[in-house]
Design a protein around this motif. Structure first.
Motif, PDB file in Angstrom:
ATOM      1  N   ASP A  72      55.622  57.985  34.517  1.00 51.37           N
ATOM      2  CA  ASP A  72      54.888  57.004  35.453  1.00 51.37           C
ATOM      3  C   ASP A  72      53.683  57.560  36.244  1.00 51.37           C
ATOM      4  N   SER A  91      51.401  55.760  37.651  1.00 55.33           N
ATOM      5  CA  SER A  91      50.943  54.484  38.581  1.00 55.33           C
ATOM      6  C   SER A  91      50.265  55.339  39.715  1.00 55.33           C
ATOM      7  N   ARG A 148      53.610  54.446  32.294  1.00 57.06           N
ATOM      8  CA  ARG A 148      53.191  53.258  33.109  1.00 57.06           C
ATOM      9  C   ARG A 148      52.043  53.355  33.718  1.00 57.06           C
ATOM     10  N   GLU A 177      49.874  51.641  35.922  1.00 56.14           N
ATOM     11  CA  GLU A 177      49.648  50.382  37.022  1.00 56.14           C
ATOM     12  C   GLU A 177      48.884  51.068  38.160  1.00 56.14           C
ATOM     13  N   ASP A 180      51.719  49.980  23.129  1.00 56.55           N
ATOM     14  CA  ASP A 180      51.692  50.339  24.347  1.00 56.55           C
ATOM     15  C   ASP A 180      50.090  49.808  24.946  1.00 56.55           C
ATOM     16  N   GLN A 215      49.647  47.422  28.278  1.00 55.80           N
ATOM     17  CA  GLN A 215      48.827  47.780  29.412  1.00 55.80           C
ATOM     18  C   GLN A 215      47.416  46.767  29.431  1.00 55.80           C
TER      19      GLN A 215
END
Length: 258
Positions: free
Chosen positions: A195, A197, A215, A217, A234, A238
């Protein structure tokens, strides 16, 4: 007079002197170093066996200290500050949280379930080390060299790796939210199911860097991820993040408004 046979012999000799033999047939050479975008795997630690137990609380952690051949448990005394410490052929299961260990040399080590939150390793050197289920929340690894290192199931949220150099490093199932990689150099680095993010990537550089199932984000400076690779599924997943980073608005389908 010189006979015609002698002239022919000399001419033949001269031709032989300047004759270039055809190059021997060579087998095709593997060009993995230049052509294969896959990151090279880290080299594992050595000598992490037959260790004697040592309590961190009783450890004399001072400038230029050398610690080797031990398994460290317990917790380091609060407020420890030391420079140039060397830790090698060691396993750490305890807590170094909050310590300031600038220019630390950590080699051939395993850290298992260790608490390294807010640990300051500025300008350190980490080589052939495996971190498993460790907590590095807020850790400072500014200008640190990280080579042949594996992080598995670790938390590095809010960690700062600004201007760090990462070479042959793998992150697997790690929490990297709001990590700072500003100005970092990444070569042969793999992120698997991590992750990232709100991570910061300003001026980071990437060579043979692979992100799989991660991830992304609200990543800051997502455009500085150039040079990295991702599987096509992926990339599709995204797409919204990439569009936002490029300032591309998503057009509405008129049929949806009808």
């Amino acid at each position: 007079m010189v006979s015609d046979s002698l002239i022919g012999q000399r001419s033949s000799t001269r031709r032989r002197e300047f004759l270039i033999e055809p190059r021997a047939r060579m087998e095709p050479m593997a060009r993995r170093e230049f052509d294969d975008p896959s990151p090279r795997e880290p080299v594992g630690p050595r000598g992490v066996e037959d260790l004697r137990g040592e309590d961190l609380m009783r450890l004399a952690m001072e400038d230029e200290a050398r610690i080797e051949g031990v398994e460290l448990t317990g917790a380091l005394a609060p407020g420890v500050v030391a420079r140039g410490v060397t830790i090698e052929e060691t396993r750490v299961r305890g807590s170094l949280a909050g310590a300031k260990l600038h220019d630390l040399h950590l080699h051939d080590a395993e850290l298992v379930g260790a608490d390294l939150a807010n640990l300051d390793l500025t300008k350190g050197h980490i080589d052939r080390v495996v971190f498993t289920d460790c907590r590095l929340t807020g850790a400072q690894l500014i200008e640190t060299t990280i080579k042949d290192v594996v992080f598995v199931g670790c938390r590095l949220d809010f960690a700062v790796l600004a201007e760090a150099r990462l070479d042959r490093v793998r992150f697997t199932k790690c929490e990297l939210r709001e990590i700072s990689l500003e100005g970092a150099q990444l070569r042969d680095v793999r992120f698997e199911s991590c992750d990232l993010s709100r991570a910061t990537l300003d001026r980071s550089r990437h060579q043979r860097v692979l992100l799989e199932g991660c991830r992304l984000e609200s990543v800051r400076s997502l455009q500085d991820l150039r040079g990295a690779a991702m599987p096509w599924p992926d990339v599709v997943d995204q797409a919204e993040a990439f569009a936002a980073a490029l300032g591309i608005a998503v057009a509405r389908d008129p049929e949806e408004d009808a």
